[in-house]
Motif scaffolding. Structure first.
Motif, short mmCIF file in Angstrom:
data_model
loop_
_atom_site.label_atom_id
_atom_site.label_comp_id
_atom_site.label_asym_id
_atom_site.label_seq_id
_atom_site.Cartn_x
_atom_site.Cartn_y
_atom_site.Cartn_z
N GLY A 100 0.83 -1.22 -0.05
CA GLY A 100 0.02 0.12 0.03
C GLY A 100 0.91 1.20 0.22
N PHE A 101 2.17 1.14 -0.10
CA PHE A 101 3.03 2.18 -0.08
C PHE A 101 4.10 2.37 -1.27
N THR A 102 3.31 1.96 -2.30
CA THR A 102 4.51 1.79 -3.53
C THR A 102 4.82 3.40 -4.05
N PRO A 103 5.94 3.77 -4.72
CA PRO A 103 6.08 4.93 -5.25
C PRO A 103 4.94 5.50 -6.04
N ARG A 104 4.19 4.73 -6.70
CA ARG A 104 3.10 5.17 -7.34
C ARG A 104 1.98 5.63 -6.53
N GLN A 105 1.81 4.93 -5.42
CA GLN A 105 0.74 5.34 -4.45
C GLN A 105 1.34 6.73 -3.74
N MET A 106 2.69 6.65 -3.63
CA MET A 106 3.17 7.99 -2.90
C MET A 106 2.88 9.15 -3.53
N LYS A 108 0.53 9.65 -6.12
CA LYS A 108 -0.80 9.93 -5.85
C LYS A 108 -1.34 10.53 -4.79
N MET A 109 -0.45 10.20 -3.51
CA MET A 109 -0.57 10.66 -2.47
C MET A 109 -0.01 12.11 -2.27
N GLU A 110 0.73 12.62 -3.11
CA GLU A 110 1.48 13.99 -2.86
C GLU A 110 0.21 14.93 -3.58
N ASP A 111 -0.35 14.45 -4.60
CA ASP A 111 -1.36 15.33 -5.23
C ASP A 111 -2.63 15.42 -4.30
N ARG A 112 -2.96 14.63 -3.66
CA ARG A 112 -3.97 14.58 -2.78
C ARG A 112 -3.51 15.30 -1.41
N ALA A 113 -2.33 15.03 -0.97
CA ALA A 113 -1.92 15.81 0.21
C ALA A 113 -1.87 17.45 -0.07
N ARG A 114 -1.28 17.68 -1.20
CA ARG A 114 -1.26 19.32 -1.59
C ARG A 114 -2.49 19.89 -1.85
N GLU A 115 -3.57 19.11 -2.10
CA GLU A 115 -4.96 19.46 -2.11
C GLU A 115 -5.49 19.81 -0.96
N ILE A 116 -5.09 19.03 0.06
CA ILE A 116 -5.76 19.15 1.45
C ILE A 116 -4.93 20.26 2.10
N VAL A 117 -3.66 20.52 1.99
CA VAL A 117 -2.90 21.66 2.45
C VAL A 117 -3.44 22.80 1.82
N LEU A 140 -4.07 17.62 8.34
CA LEU A 140 -3.50 16.85 7.23
C LEU A 140 -3.48 15.43 7.34
N PRO A 141 -2.64 15.04 8.37
CA PRO A 141 -2.24 13.67 8.40
C PRO A 141 -3.73 12.78 8.64
N ALA A 142 -4.68 13.56 9.68
CA ALA A 142 -5.83 12.56 9.85
C ALA A 142 -6.67 12.32 8.52
N ARG A 143 -6.66 13.64 7.66
CA ARG A 143 -7.56 13.06 6.37
C ARG A 143 -6.89 12.64 5.41
N LEU A 144 -5.36 12.56 5.56
CA LEU A 144 -4.78 11.74 4.52
C LEU A 144 -5.00 10.22 4.77
N ILE A 145 -4.70 9.93 6.05
CA ILE A 145 -5.02 8.58 6.60
C ILE A 145 -6.26 8.13 6.28
N ALA A 146 -7.30 8.95 6.65
CA ALA A 146 -8.68 8.29 6.42
C ALA A 146 -9.08 8.12 5.02
N ASP A 147 -8.48 9.13 4.22
CA ASP A 147 -8.65 8.78 2.65
C ASP A 147 -7.97 7.65 2.22
N MET A 148 -6.61 7.25 2.68
CA MET A 148 -6.00 6.08 2.21
C MET A 148 -6.87 4.89 2.81
N LEU A 355 6.12 9.55 3.46
CA LEU A 355 4.84 10.09 3.58
C LEU A 355 4.77 11.10 4.78
N ALA A 356 5.43 10.89 5.79
CA ALA A 356 5.56 11.93 6.91
C ALA A 356 6.43 13.25 6.41
N ARG A 357 7.34 13.00 5.87
CA ARG A 357 8.22 13.88 4.98
C ARG A 357 7.47 14.64 4.16
N LEU A 358 6.90 14.15 3.20
CA LEU A 358 6.07 14.67 2.35
C LEU A 358 4.95 15.77 2.92
#
Ligand code: HEM
Length: 403
Positions: A100-106, A108-117, A140-148, A355-358
């Motif tokens: 669940g933590f592949t570079p591809r997923q990460m 995708k996560m960057e776009d979603r995390a940017r949107e949230i921030v 931010l982390p709560a939304r991201l994890i809940a999304d994931m 993910l945390a660094r991102l």
């Protein structure tokens, strides 16, 4: 090497390392132990504690002598999650969860995390006074994890409340209160519901829980109890820690406008600032290991079966490794000093580190680009979490000056 003999100051005598209050403003105490008693036996809890950078590195790397399988929290038995596994079992389980933590997923996560921030910063800029922990760092982390995980919107605050409660239980058996047990039971029911929904839907979704249910390597799959405890671990590991890093970093930068401005003038400094923030805040107080055989250190013997606490925030301020360790310095040259130990080391090195660094990086990018100055709200106090497991700001009331 034997530490210099020194009379233990009364206030650092018979320290209870599980007591949350022990780790409120702990740096004077950590400095004492770093210098004078690098291996300390906590009689109250029957556990050892280490502080120095090199000692933590040695213990994390020596997985023959120091194991995780007997528990990573003090006097709390292990569960089936990966963090409590050793050797091949750990590698297999970690590989399954990592699907669940592949570079591809990460990516995708960057776009979603940017949107949230962006959304969170937009909302903060409309307010006269903000609460940075609630409005950004925690959200931010709560939304991201809940999304994931695919947690329904309405249920998110409740789940987060249970996780905060469960995390407090990590301080030790005395802190596993009725509230902690209730929160855990509620989480188990919530997990079961999510699990059954996915089975009923044929496991076709793309959320993390579905990815884990489907994950298979060499015919091995995660069983139901492993799924439950990986689910707990991801929430405990991912929510409070990142919240502390973002809030603590922004608070430190609010006190030091020169460093804040430097990040605006030259955003290429941000990745280094992220590392300094994570070193400085050090969201986990410790993880424990159990001696698989008698081990001698500093003329004392850690007996087989005894636990040793790895005090990460002390190691991150070890003057043997870090120049001016108590100074928050986004320009710190980690290549000449040392990498911080906030994410641990070795086979259990934090799975969510990228993910945390991102999340910390995106928070810094958006804040420095859009906010001229962050100031602590006048007349309001900072409140810190009191815990012997996780640490950081609970409240950071602030006033933002837009650019
Ligand atoms: C600044 C934020 C974070 C910090 C400081 C942190 C710190 C740590 C530490 C100290 C460990 C144990 C390492 C060891 O025993 O050597 C760990 C393990 C772990 N972390 Fe993090 N973490 C953070 C964020 C996250 C996030 C965002 C996630 C996932 C969403 C996550 C998931 C995990 C998992 C699954 C493990 C267990 C790895 C294993 O046992 O192999 N963490 N983390």
């Amino acid at each position: 090497m034997q530490p210099a003999k020194s009379k233990c100051p009364v206030q650092f005598h018979k320290v209870d390392f599980c007591d949350p209050k022990t780790h409120d403003n702990p740096y004077e105490m950590y400095d004492y132990f770093l210098e004078h008693e690098p291996l300390y036996y906590d009689e109250k809890n029957g556990v050892w504690e280490v502080f120095r950078y090199d000692d933590i590195v040695r213990i994390e790397r020596d997985t023959e002598a120091f194991i995780s399988g007997e528990g990573v929290r003090p006097n709390i038995p292990p569960d089936p999650g990966m963090i409590y596994q050793d050797g091949e079992q750990h590698s297999k389980q970690r590989a399954l969860v990592s699907s669940g933590f592949t570079p591809r997923q990460m990516r995708k996560m960057e776009d979603r995390a940017r949107e949230i921030v962006v959304d969170l910063v937009d909302k903060m800029l409309l307010k006269d006074e903000v609460e940075i922990v609630e409005d950004l760092a925690g959200a931010l982390p709560a939304r991201l994890i809940a999304d994931m995980l695919g947690i329904p919107e309405k249920k998110r605050p409740t789940v987060l409340g249970w996780i905060n409660e469960i995390t407090q239980g990590g301080c030790g058996p005395d802190y596993v209160t009725d509230e902690v047990n209730d929160a855990f039971e509620n989480f188990v029911m919530h997990h079961e519901e999510m699990y059954q929904n996915r089975i009923a839907a044929g496991c076709t979704g793309s959320d993390l829980l579905t990815i884990w249910i489907n994950a298979e390597i060499n015919g091995e799959k995660l069983d139901e109890s492993q799924l439950l405890f990986e689910h707990v671990l991801l929430n405990v590991g991912g929510a409070e820690t990142t919240r502390s890093a973002i809030a603590g970093g922004l608070q430190q930068l609010s006190e030091d406008p020169k460093q804040y401005d430097a990040l605006y003038d030259d955003p290429s400094l941000i990745p280094n600032a992220v590392e300094e923030i994570i070193r400085w805040v050090c969201p986990f107080v410790n993880m424990y290991r159990t001696a698989a055989r008698d081990v001698e250190m500093y003329g004392k013997v850690i007996k087989e079966g005894q636990q040793v606490g790895l005090t990460y925030p002390a190691a991150n301020r070890d003057p043997r490794k870090f120049k001016d360790p108590h100074k928050f310095n986004i320009f710190r040259d980690f290549s000449k000093e040392a990498r911080h130990l906030s994410f641990g080391l070795g086979p259990h090195f934090c799975l969510g580190a990228s993910l945390a660094r991102l999340e910390v990086r995106l928070s810094l990018e958006e804040m420095t680009q859009r906010v001229e100055r962050i100031r602590q709200a006048p007349g309001k106090e900072l409140v810190y979490v009191s815990s012997s497991f996780t640490r950081g700001l609970k409240n950071f009331p602030a006033v933002l000056e837009p650019r």
